[in-house]
Motif scaffolding. Structure first.
Motif, PDB file in Angstrom:
ATOM      1  N   GLY A   1       0.816  -1.216   0.000  1.00  0.00           N
ATOM      2  CA  GLY A   1       0.000   0.000   0.000  1.00  0.00           C
ATOM      3  C   GLY A   1       0.841   1.253   0.000  1.00  0.00           C
ATOM      4  N   ALA A   2       1.924   1.234   0.760  1.00  0.00           N
ATOM      5  CA  ALA A   2       2.758   2.430   0.880  1.00  0.00           C
ATOM      6  C   ALA A   2       3.458   2.789  -0.415  1.00  0.00           C
ATOM      7  CB  ALA A   2       3.782   2.240   1.990  1.00  0.00           C
TER       8      ALA A   2
ATOM      9  N   ALA B   1      -0.570   6.676  -3.242  1.00  0.00           N
ATOM     10  CA  ALA B   1      -0.114   6.944  -1.875  1.00  0.00           C
ATOM     11  C   ALA B   1       1.121   7.830  -1.880  1.00  0.00           C
ATOM     12  CB  ALA B   1       0.175   5.627  -1.153  1.00  0.00           C
ATOM     13  N   ILE B   2       2.037   7.551  -2.797  1.00  0.00           N
ATOM     14  CA  ILE B   2       3.261   8.354  -2.868  1.00  0.00           C
ATOM     15  C   ILE B   2       2.943   9.802  -3.240  1.00  0.00           C
ATOM     16  CG2 ILE B   2       5.442   8.657  -4.092  1.00  0.00           C
ATOM     17  CD1 ILE B   2       5.583   5.642  -4.414  1.00  0.00           C
ATOM     18  N   LEU B   3       2.075   9.995  -4.215  1.00  0.00           N
ATOM     19  CA  LEU B   3       1.718  11.344  -4.656  1.00  0.00           C
ATOM     20  C   LEU B   3       1.069  12.152  -3.530  1.00  0.00           C
ATOM     21  CD1 LEU B   3       0.327  10.732  -8.263  1.00  0.00           C
ATOM     22  CD2 LEU B   3       2.226  12.233  -7.645  1.00  0.00           C
ATOM     23  N   ILE B   4       0.063  11.563  -2.882  1.00  0.00           N
ATOM     24  CA  ILE B   4      -0.663  12.302  -1.840  1.00  0.00           C
ATOM     25  C   ILE B   4       0.224  12.551  -0.627  1.00  0.00           C
ATOM     26  CG2 ILE B   4      -2.610  12.203  -0.238  1.00  0.00           C
ATOM     27  CD1 ILE B   4      -4.175  10.708  -2.372  1.00  0.00           C
ATOM     28  N   THR B   5       0.972  11.535  -0.218  1.00  0.00           N
ATOM     29  CA  THR B   5       1.868  11.697   0.929  1.00  0.00           C
ATOM     30  C   THR B   5       2.913  12.776   0.657  1.00  0.00           C
ATOM     31  OG1 THR B   5       1.584   9.363   1.517  1.00  0.00           O
ATOM     32  CG2 THR B   5       3.477  10.516   2.451  1.00  0.00           C
TER      33      THR B   5
ATOM     34  N   PHE C   1       0.690   9.251   6.066  1.00  0.00           N
ATOM     35  CA  PHE C   1       1.416   8.150   5.436  1.00  0.00           C
ATOM     36  C   PHE C   1       0.776   6.800   5.780  1.00  0.00           C
ATOM     37  CE2 PHE C   1       4.727   4.886   5.515  1.00  0.00           C
ATOM     38  CZ  PHE C   1       5.269   5.014   4.248  1.00  0.00           C
ATOM     39  N   THR C   2       0.441   6.609   7.060  1.00  0.00           N
ATOM     40  CA  THR C   2      -0.173   5.353   7.494  1.00  0.00           C
ATOM     41  C   THR C   2      -1.542   5.155   6.847  1.00  0.00           C
ATOM     42  OG1 THR C   2       0.957   5.506   9.630  1.00  0.00           O
ATOM     43  CG2 THR C   2      -0.922   4.018   9.496  1.00  0.00           C
ATOM     44  N   THR C   3      -2.324   6.232   6.785  1.00  0.00           N
ATOM     45  CA  THR C   3      -3.655   6.142   6.178  1.00  0.00           C
ATOM     46  C   THR C   3      -3.560   5.786   4.702  1.00  0.00           C
ATOM     47  OG1 THR C   3      -4.507   7.783   7.739  1.00  0.00           O
ATOM     48  CG2 THR C   3      -5.797   7.391   5.747  1.00  0.00           C
ATOM     49  N   MET C   4      -2.668   6.433   3.979  1.00  0.00           N
ATOM     50  CA  MET C   4      -2.532   6.174   2.556  1.00  0.00           C
ATOM     51  C   MET C   4      -1.992   4.765   2.296  1.00  0.00           C
ATOM     52  SD  MET C   4      -3.837   8.807   1.402  1.00  0.00           S
ATOM     53  CE  MET C   4      -3.720   8.119  -0.243  1.00  0.00           C
ATOM     54  N   SER C   5      -1.230   4.222   3.238  1.00  0.00           N
ATOM     55  CA  SER C   5      -0.679   2.873   3.074  1.00  0.00           C
ATOM     56  C   SER C   5      -1.766   1.808   3.092  1.00  0.00           C
ATOM     57  CB  SER C   5       0.343   2.577   4.189  1.00  0.00           C
ATOM     58  OG  SER C   5       1.413   3.499   4.126  1.00  0.00           O
ATOM     59  N   MET C   6      -2.929   2.147   3.635  1.00  0.00           N
ATOM     60  CA  MET C   6      -4.026   1.190   3.708  1.00  0.00           C
ATOM     61  C   MET C   6      -4.770   1.052   2.386  1.00  0.00           C
ATOM     62  SD  MET C   6      -5.606   2.231   7.432  1.00  0.00           S
ATOM     63  CE  MET C   6      -4.588   2.227   8.908  1.00  0.00           C
TER      64      MET C   6
ATOM     65  N   GLN D   1      -5.191  -0.036  -1.228  1.00  0.00           N
ATOM     66  CA  GLN D   1      -4.590  -1.002  -2.150  1.00  0.00           C
ATOM     67  C   GLN D   1      -5.528  -1.250  -3.315  1.00  0.00           C
ATOM     68  OE1 GLN D   1      -2.946  -4.528  -0.299  1.00  0.00           O
ATOM     69  NE2 GLN D   1      -2.399  -3.440   1.581  1.00  0.00           N
ATOM     70  N   GLY D   2      -5.035  -1.916  -4.322  1.00  0.00           N
ATOM     71  CA  GLY D   2      -5.853  -2.222  -5.488  1.00  0.00           C
ATOM     72  C   GLY D   2      -5.723  -1.200  -6.593  1.00  0.00           C
ATOM     73  N   PRO D   3      -6.722  -1.132  -7.472  1.00  0.00           N
ATOM     74  CA  PRO D   3      -6.658  -0.242  -8.649  1.00  0.00           C
ATOM     75  C   PRO D   3      -6.522   1.244  -8.305  1.00  0.00           C
ATOM     76  CG  PRO D   3      -8.429  -1.852  -8.870  1.00  0.00           C
ATOM     77  CD  PRO D   3      -7.943  -1.955  -7.467  1.00  0.00           C
ATOM     78  N   LEU D   4      -7.028   1.650  -7.137  1.00  0.00           N
ATOM     79  CA  LEU D   4      -6.931   3.057  -6.753  1.00  0.00           C
ATOM     80  C   LEU D   4      -5.511   3.457  -6.362  1.00  0.00           C
ATOM     81  CD1 LEU D   4     -10.185   3.507  -4.619  1.00  0.00           C
ATOM     82  CD2 LEU D   4      -9.773   4.225  -6.994  1.00  0.00           C
ATOM     83  N   ASN D   5      -4.680   2.480  -6.096  1.00  0.00           N
ATOM     84  CA  ASN D   5      -3.316   2.753  -5.655  1.00  0.00           C
ATOM     85  C   ASN D   5      -2.354   1.743  -6.279  1.00  0.00           C
ATOM     86  OD1 ASN D   5      -1.243   3.982  -4.171  1.00  0.00           O
ATOM     87  ND2 ASN D   5      -1.565   2.650  -2.401  1.00  0.00           N
ATOM     88  N   PRO D   6      -2.229   1.774  -7.608  1.00  0.00           N
ATOM     89  CA  PRO D   6      -1.417   0.745  -8.294  1.00  0.00           C
ATOM     90  C   PRO D   6       0.074   0.868  -7.971  1.00  0.00           C
ATOM     91  CG  PRO D   6      -2.021   2.492  -9.820  1.00  0.00           C
ATOM     92  CD  PRO D   6      -2.765   2.774  -8.545  1.00  0.00           C
ATOM     93  N   VAL D   7       0.733  -0.274  -7.910  1.00  0.00           N
ATOM     94  CA  VAL D   7       2.178  -0.329  -7.685  1.00  0.00           C
ATOM     95  C   VAL D   7       2.881  -0.466  -9.026  1.00  0.00           C
ATOM     96  CG1 VAL D   7       4.061  -1.590  -6.595  1.00  0.00           C
ATOM     97  CG2 VAL D   7       1.857  -1.387  -5.417  1.00  0.00           C
ATOM     98  N   LEU D   8       3.787   0.449  -9.328  1.00  0.00           N
ATOM     99  CA  LEU D   8       4.496   0.432 -10.600  1.00  0.00           C
ATOM    100  C   LEU D   8       5.741  -0.434 -10.504  1.00  0.00           C
ATOM    101  CD1 LEU D   8       4.327   4.238 -11.528  1.00  0.00           C
ATOM    102  CD2 LEU D   8       2.671   2.427 -12.064  1.00  0.00           C
TER     103      LEU D   8
END
Length: 241
Positions: free
Chosen positions: A143-144, A149-153, A197-202, A204-211
């Motif tokens: 998630g992190a 998550a990276i952009l918003i954090t 940071f902790t909130t955004m790490s939660m 996961q899925g299409p809303l927060n894709p990992v590149l």
């Protein structure tokens, strides 16, 4: 109207005009300034008359300059040595340079963008390396290390750091912020950022894709050069790195 009254009108108007001109002249300019400094002030008045400054502002500036010259010319100092050329002095009066505090406040959003880009670059670099050397670590932080998550954090961190710098700077009135307040605000800012940071790490899925790791590294390089351009373009001096 009688002939005598008619003849008085032009004289009265001319006298009024002369009085108005005299009121705008700096004190003692004609009698006490050296010839060179008096000529400089005449050119200065002419240059200011061509600007949009109010009459009160021009008079105040000319009087202040004249008083300074009267005090300094006894040491052999000329107006050119004190103020530079007439054009330079006029530009300085019309467009005064901002103090570091004023500049920081005016460029709050630019500073926030700079610090946000710096955090974004660090995150991308870190997760890009993790993508190559530690698959388990990458999975544990699924998630992190998502791009959302990276952009918003990074954005929240950039805004917070810029506001913290603005608060920690000395006030224009010379008042100092106590050390305990600085420490308290710094700790509070870190706590708030860690919560974000902790909130955004939660997420996961299409809303927060990992590149892929290589994608994060490429983004980090692009952001690095973008940030260098931004710092040169806006002469940013208040950032973490």
């Amino acid at each position: 109207m009688s002939e005598s009254e008619t003849s008085k009108t032009p004289r009265n108007a001319a006298a009024g005009a002369k009085q108005a001109q005299a009121a705008e002249r700096p004190v003692h300019e004609a009698t006490e300034l050296t010839k060179r400094n008096a000529e400089y002030m005449r050119q200065m008045r002419k240059a200011l008359d061509a600007t949009a400054l109010s009459g009160e502002k021009k008079t105040a500036v000319l009087n202040e300059m004249t008083s300074t010259l009267l005090a300094e010319q006894g040491r052999g100092t000329t107006a050119r040595q004190l103020y530079g050329t007439v054009q330079e002095r006029t530009e300085e009066i019309v467009n005064p340079k901002k103090t570091p505090v004023e500049r920081q406040k005016a460029n709050y959003w630019v500073t926030a963008l700079d610090n946000g880009l710096m955090l974004f670059m660090i995150f991308c670099l870190m997760y890009g390396i993790m993508g190559f050397i530690g698959t388990n670590a990458t999975k544990n932080s699924a998630g992190a290390n998502g791009i959302t998550a990276i952009l918003i954090t990074s954005a929240i961190g950039g805004l917070g750091v810029a506001k913290l710098f603005e608060y920690l700077m000395p006030a224009k009135d010379g008042k100092k912020v106590s050390l305990w307040k600085k420490i308290a605000w710094s700790v509070l800012a870190i706590i708030v950022w860690m919560l974000v940071f902790t909130t955004m790490s939660m997420i996961q899925g299409p809303l927060n894709p990992v590149l892929p790791g290589i994608a994060y590294l490429i983004i980090a390089v692009v952001v690095f050069f973008a940030r260098m351009w931004l710092k040169r373009r806006f002469n940013i001096t208040t950032s973490m790195f």
